[in-house]
Design a protein around this motif. Sequence first.
Motif, PDB file in Angstrom:
ATOM      1  N   LYS A   1       1.820   2.818  -9.231  1.00 16.14           N
ATOM      2  CA  LYS A   1       0.514   3.458  -9.048  1.00 16.14           C
ATOM      3  C   LYS A   1      -0.567   2.637  -9.768  1.00 16.14           C
ATOM      4  O   LYS A   1      -1.611   2.323  -9.219  1.00 16.14           O
ATOM      5  CB  LYS A   1       0.590   4.876  -9.621  1.00 16.14           C
ATOM      6  N   GLU A   2      -0.285   2.296 -11.012  1.00 16.91           N
ATOM      7  CA  GLU A   2      -1.250   1.523 -11.797  1.00 16.91           C
ATOM      8  C   GLU A   2      -1.385   0.098 -11.245  1.00 16.91           C
ATOM      9  O   GLU A   2      -2.483  -0.446 -11.160  1.00 16.91           O
ATOM     10  CB  GLU A   2      -0.797   1.499 -13.265  1.00 16.91           C
ATOM     11  N   ALA A  43       7.889   4.030  -9.942  1.00 15.61           N
ATOM     12  CA  ALA A  43       6.805   4.706  -9.212  1.00 15.61           C
ATOM     13  C   ALA A  43       5.538   4.791 -10.063  1.00 15.61           C
ATOM     14  O   ALA A  43       4.418   4.563  -9.575  1.00 15.61           O
ATOM     15  CB  ALA A  43       7.262   6.094  -8.782  1.00 15.61           C
ATOM     16  N   LEU A  44       5.705   5.110 -11.347  1.00 16.90           N
ATOM     17  CA  LEU A  44       4.548   5.226 -12.252  1.00 16.90           C
ATOM     18  C   LEU A  44       3.839   3.882 -12.380  1.00 16.90           C
ATOM     19  O   LEU A  44       2.610   3.790 -12.276  1.00 16.90           O
ATOM     20  CB  LEU A  44       5.047   5.705 -13.626  1.00 16.90           C
ATOM     21  N   GLY A  93      -0.991  -0.893  -8.207  1.00 16.81           N
ATOM     22  CA  GLY A  93      -1.782  -0.845  -6.971  1.00 16.81           C
ATOM     23  C   GLY A  93      -3.270  -0.795  -7.274  1.00 16.81           C
ATOM     24  O   GLY A  93      -4.077  -1.467  -6.620  1.00 16.81           O
ATOM     25  N   ALA A  94      -3.643  -0.032  -8.299  1.00 18.25           N
ATOM     26  CA  ALA A  94      -5.054   0.054  -8.677  1.00 18.25           C
ATOM     27  C   ALA A  94      -5.533  -1.290  -9.219  1.00 18.25           C
ATOM     28  O   ALA A  94      -6.624  -1.763  -8.874  1.00 18.25           O
ATOM     29  CB  ALA A  94      -5.241   1.148  -9.733  1.00 18.25           C
ATOM     30  N   LYS A 142       0.826  -1.216   0.000  1.00 22.09           N
ATOM     31  CA  LYS A 142       0.000   0.000   0.000  1.00 22.09           C
ATOM     32  C   LYS A 142       0.855   1.257   0.000  1.00 22.09           C
ATOM     33  O   LYS A 142       0.532   2.240  -0.640  1.00 22.09           O
ATOM     34  CB  LYS A 142      -0.921  -0.002   1.225  1.00 22.09           C
ATOM     35  N   GLU A 143       1.943   1.209   0.758  1.00 25.26           N
ATOM     36  CA  GLU A 143       2.762   2.421   0.902  1.00 25.26           C
ATOM     37  C   GLU A 143       3.968   2.358  -0.030  1.00 25.26           C
ATOM     38  O   GLU A 143       4.378   1.278  -0.430  1.00 25.26           O
ATOM     39  CB  GLU A 143       3.275   2.544   2.349  1.00 25.26           C
ATOM     40  N   HIS A 144       4.544   3.535  -0.297  1.00 21.23           N
ATOM     41  CA  HIS A 144       5.705   3.552  -1.195  1.00 21.23           C
ATOM     42  C   HIS A 144       6.927   2.886  -0.565  1.00 21.23           C
ATOM     43  O   HIS A 144       7.858   2.505  -1.253  1.00 21.23           O
ATOM     44  CB  HIS A 144       6.020   4.978  -1.660  1.00 21.23           C
ATOM     45  N   GLU A 163       6.018  -4.240 -13.826  1.00 20.55           N
ATOM     46  CA  GLU A 163       6.600  -3.574 -12.655  1.00 20.55           C
ATOM     47  C   GLU A 163       8.124  -3.564 -12.766  1.00 20.55           C
ATOM     48  O   GLU A 163       8.688  -4.080 -13.715  1.00 20.55           O
ATOM     49  CB  GLU A 163       6.151  -4.244 -11.344  1.00 20.55           C
TER      50      GLU A 163
END
Length: 254
Positions: A225-226, A221-222, A228-229, A75-77, A137
Amino acid sequence: MTEHVVTEIADGVATVRFNRPDKKNAIHSGMYAEAASAIAAAADDTNVRVLVLTGTGDAFTAGNDLKDFLENPPKEHDAPVFRFMHALANFPKPVIAGVNGVAVGIGTTVLLHCDFVYAVPAAKFQLPFVNLALVPEFASSLLLARFLGPRRAAELLMLGEAFDAKAAEGFGLVNAVVPADQLDATVQAKAKALAAKPPAALRATKALLNADHAEVAARIALEAKEFGARLKSDELKEAIAAFFEKRQPDFSRF
Ligand code: COA
């Protein structure tokens, strides 16, 4: 400590071994945390000149633990998986992978961050992210196209088909395919040769080869984000249920 990751240091070489052979060395978050800590410690240890990554048994790693994707998604970076990725992507000394068998998902993308890769003939590689309703990833959406060109990268990342060690060598993902009983000796010989080089010059050479590290970090990082969704999607639940029920997934209702 789970002992699902084992670290040994000898003669200037730190070896980090995925050690969960009954699950094909699938990596859960505890293993990412242990591997990240081991790699960070090796980066700081002046006695360590080279890092080796390998696996126990007949698998390098079957990638992220699929149950963990559902039960314990990052969940977290600073989640363990991201600490692992950044520890390796920023590792300042040479990294050698000894691919002793199947290398799926992060098992393949991790190789894009290693300086040398040796694989056994039976090694099998796969980037099944789309098949699992996920996205690439570990900057693989950037680095794979650099290794293989955009057409081949699209093929591997969109179709998600497996490829063998010979194909991986042809793609330039693998330095050499070596018989299984010679893998450790080959990796150790290269590690020993590297450990004898002037360390500051070696680190500077690696830094020059990786001068695009900011772009790589931004892509990680980009993608995250995707990714995680996608981890919250019903498509993913269907894909993972199908794996454990040993059936084909059915995406026709989405
Ligand atoms: N997560 C969790 N468990 C996994 C796993 C994973 N990624 N990969 C394998 N396992 C488990 C299997 O469920 C099985 O457990 P069981 O003995 O309790 O039933 C055990 O490891 C052995 O796997 P199995 O599928 O029987 O071995 P195989 O030699 O037939 O196939 C693979 C090996 C790696 C090709 C196959 O297991 C596979 O495709 N795994 C999933 C890979 C994946 O999608 N990873 C995520 C990428 S993002």
